[in-house]
Design a protein around this motif. Structure first.
Motif, PDB file in Angstrom:
ATOM      1  N   THR A 181       0.822  -1.198   0.000  1.00 52.80           N
ATOM      2  CA  THR A 181       0.000   0.000   0.000  1.00 52.80           C
ATOM      3  C   THR A 181       0.859   1.252   0.000  1.00 52.80           C
ATOM      4  O   THR A 181       0.547   2.245  -0.654  1.00 52.80           O
ATOM      5  N   ALA A 182       1.962   1.205   0.731  1.00 57.90           N
ATOM      6  CA  ALA A 182       2.827   2.378   0.824  1.00 57.90           C
ATOM      7  C   ALA A 182       3.642   2.576  -0.447  1.00 57.90           C
ATOM      8  O   ALA A 182       4.004   3.708  -0.789  1.00 57.90           O
ATOM      9  N   ALA A 183       3.959   1.485  -1.151  1.00 55.86           N
ATOM     10  CA  ALA A 183       4.891   1.579  -2.277  1.00 55.86           C
ATOM     11  C   ALA A 183       4.212   1.625  -3.641  1.00 55.86           C
ATOM     12  O   ALA A 183       4.771   2.197  -4.577  1.00 55.86           O
ATOM     13  N   LEU A 184       3.046   1.035  -3.791  1.00 53.77           N
ATOM     14  CA  LEU A 184       2.431   0.917  -5.102  1.00 53.77           C
ATOM     15  C   LEU A 184       1.523   2.100  -5.422  1.00 53.77           C
ATOM     16  O   LEU A 184       0.881   2.662  -4.536  1.00 53.77           O
ATOM     17  N   PRO A 185       1.438   2.467  -6.698  1.00 53.85           N
ATOM     18  CA  PRO A 185       0.478   3.494  -7.111  1.00 53.85           C
ATOM     19  C   PRO A 185      -0.945   2.971  -6.977  1.00 53.85           C
ATOM     20  O   PRO A 185      -1.176   1.767  -6.861  1.00 53.85           O
ATOM     21  N   CYS A 186      -1.909   3.881  -7.047  1.00 54.08           N
ATOM     22  CA  CYS A 186      -3.306   3.532  -6.779  1.00 54.08           C
ATOM     23  C   CYS A 186      -3.819   2.428  -7.698  1.00 54.08           C
ATOM     24  O   CYS A 186      -4.486   1.501  -7.249  1.00 54.08           O
ATOM     25  N   GLU A 187      -3.508   2.514  -8.987  1.00 50.56           N
ATOM     26  CA  GLU A 187      -4.058   1.529  -9.907  1.00 50.56           C
ATOM     27  C   GLU A 187      -3.565   0.126  -9.595  1.00 50.56           C
ATOM     28  O   GLU A 187      -4.306  -0.853  -9.707  1.00 50.56           O
ATOM     29  N   ALA A 188      -2.304   0.016  -9.170  1.00 50.77           N
ATOM     30  CA  ALA A 188      -1.760  -1.289  -8.803  1.00 50.77           C
ATOM     31  C   ALA A 188      -2.420  -1.800  -7.528  1.00 50.77           C
ATOM     32  O   ALA A 188      -2.719  -2.994  -7.412  1.00 50.77           O
ATOM     33  N   ARG A 189      -2.644  -0.921  -6.561  1.00 52.27           N
ATOM     34  CA  ARG A 189      -3.328  -1.334  -5.334  1.00 52.27           C
ATOM     35  C   ARG A 189      -4.737  -1.813  -5.649  1.00 52.27           C
ATOM     36  O   ARG A 189      -5.205  -2.818  -5.115  1.00 52.27           O
ATOM     37  N   LEU A 190      -5.426  -1.063  -6.523  1.00 53.23           N
ATOM     38  CA  LEU A 190      -6.792  -1.417  -6.897  1.00 53.23           C
ATOM     39  C   LEU A 190      -6.827  -2.759  -7.619  1.00 53.23           C
ATOM     40  O   LEU A 190      -7.674  -3.614  -7.323  1.00 53.23           O
ATOM     41  N   ALA A 191      -5.906  -2.968  -8.538  1.00 51.44           N
ATOM     42  CA  ALA A 191      -5.861  -4.231  -9.273  1.00 51.44           C
ATOM     43  C   ALA A 191      -5.594  -5.399  -8.328  1.00 51.44           C
ATOM     44  O   ALA A 191      -6.213  -6.462  -8.436  1.00 51.44           O
ATOM     45  N   SER A 192      -4.670  -5.204  -7.390  1.00 48.56           N
ATOM     46  CA  SER A 192      -4.366  -6.255  -6.422  1.00 48.56           C
ATOM     47  C   SER A 192      -5.582  -6.558  -5.556  1.00 48.56           C
ATOM     48  O   SER A 192      -5.886  -7.728  -5.270  1.00 48.56           O
ATOM     49  N   TRP A 193      -6.297  -5.518  -5.147  1.00 44.68           N
ATOM     50  CA  TRP A 193      -7.496  -5.709  -4.319  1.00 44.68           C
ATOM     51  C   TRP A 193      -8.566  -6.467  -5.091  1.00 44.68           C
ATOM     52  O   TRP A 193      -9.221  -7.369  -4.552  1.00 44.68           O
ATOM     53  N   LEU A 194      -8.750  -6.145  -6.359  1.00 51.35           N
ATOM     54  CA  LEU A 194      -9.741  -6.838  -7.177  1.00 51.35           C
ATOM     55  C   LEU A 194      -9.382  -8.309  -7.353  1.00 51.35           C
ATOM     56  O   LEU A 194     -10.247  -9.190  -7.272  1.00 51.35           O
ATOM     57  N   LEU A 195      -8.111  -8.589  -7.582  1.00 55.16           N
ATOM     58  CA  LEU A 195      -7.685  -9.978  -7.744  1.00 55.16           C
ATOM     59  C   LEU A 195      -7.868 -10.768  -6.453  1.00 55.16           C
ATOM     60  O   LEU A 195      -8.255 -11.943  -6.479  1.00 55.16           O
ATOM     61  N   ASP A 196      -7.594 -10.124  -5.336  1.00 58.07           N
ATOM     62  CA  ASP A 196      -7.785 -10.785  -4.046  1.00 58.07           C
ATOM     63  C   ASP A 196      -9.265 -11.106  -3.837  1.00 58.07           C
ATOM     64  O   ASP A 196      -9.621 -12.186  -3.380  1.00 58.07           O
ATOM     65  N   GLY A 197     -10.127 -10.150  -4.165  1.00 59.44           N
ATOM     66  CA  GLY A 197     -11.567 -10.385  -4.042  1.00 59.44           C
ATOM     67  C   GLY A 197     -12.056 -11.465  -4.986  1.00 59.44           C
ATOM     68  O   GLY A 197     -12.944 -12.242  -4.656  1.00 59.44           O
TER      69      GLY A 197
END
Length: 236
Positions: free
Chosen positions: A145-161
């Motif tokens: 969360t601290a290192a990645l840009p928003c789009e990468a965080r969002l993509a990771s969250w979607l994949l986790d879901g």
């Protein structure tokens, strides 16, 4: 012949090391609860006198800081146990747990569960390993969360879901874009722009049935590239 209710506890990771007689006793002494979407399962600061076992449904966790800011920790889908730390340290609930969908819960008295830990070294070791693994995973998420840009965080969250059972290619939003922004640690405007880019590029779309509370993942492979920008995805 219907499956005995207590067998549902076997699918809860926290309880995986328990023997059949212990699972039966937990089930018999637990209190069944049902919550509609939007209802509060437990509030932040409430006494943690029961282990909340989420059997069906999805719940979110959030906390309010002294300054009034809402911090969102994520979502959990059953079967799982909620707020295990609060139960084990005997303090109060660390977050407010809210039902995102209808939820079926069994509330196990704290004394009943801790007695199992006291009586069985194998159960204690299993619980400690599980908590350690979850703490490590949480630390890794915080680092991302601290290192990645928003789009990468969002993509990771979607994949986790998307990895949760029963999603059918859809990921439920934790309330709305404001709540999603809080969860990712960005502003609502920033998360709105990231969602728009993913939609524009054909990676996500609206739910098939028009449900505005869910996002449909159209291209999980390409989404994985956005979640790891250093490997070639745009990530911006």
């Amino acid at each position: 012949m219907p499956t005995p209710g207590w067998r549902r506890l076997q699918d809860v990771p926290l309880l995986a090391a328990l023997r059949e007689p212990d699972l039966r006793r937990l089930w018999d002494t637990s209190i069944p609860r049902h919550y509609d979407a939007g209802e509060t399962l437990r509030g932040q600061g409430a006494p943690a006198d029961h282990l909340l076992v989420l059997l069906d449904g999805t719940a979110s966790a959030s906390a309010t800081t002294a300054g009034g800011r809402v911090v969102r920790f994520g979502t959990w889908a059953g079967p799982c146990a909620l707020d295990k730390v609060a139960l084990l340290d005997g303090a109060r609930h660390t977050a407010t747990f809210t039902a995102l969908t209808p939820c079926a819960v069994r509330a196990v008295p704290r004394a009943r569960f801790t007695a199992l830990l006291d009586d069985s070294a194998a159960v204690r070791a299993h619980v400690l390993r599980l908590l350690a693994a979850q703490a490590r995973a949480q630390q890794e998420r915080l680092t991302d969360t601290a290192a990645l840009p928003c789009e990468a965080r969002l993509a990771s969250w979607l994949l986790d879901g998307l990895s949760q059972d029963g999603t059918d290619g859809h990921v439920p939003l934790p309330g709305g874009q404001r709540e999603l922004a809080d969860l990712l640690g960005v502003t609502r405007v920033t998360v709105n722009r990231a969602l728009s880019r993913l939609r524009r590029d054909g990676l996500i779309g609206p739910a098939e049935n028009g449900d505005g509370g869910r996002i449909r993942v159209l291209a999980p492979e390409l989404l994985a590239l956005r979640a790891a920008p250093d490997t070639g995805g745009p990530g911006r």
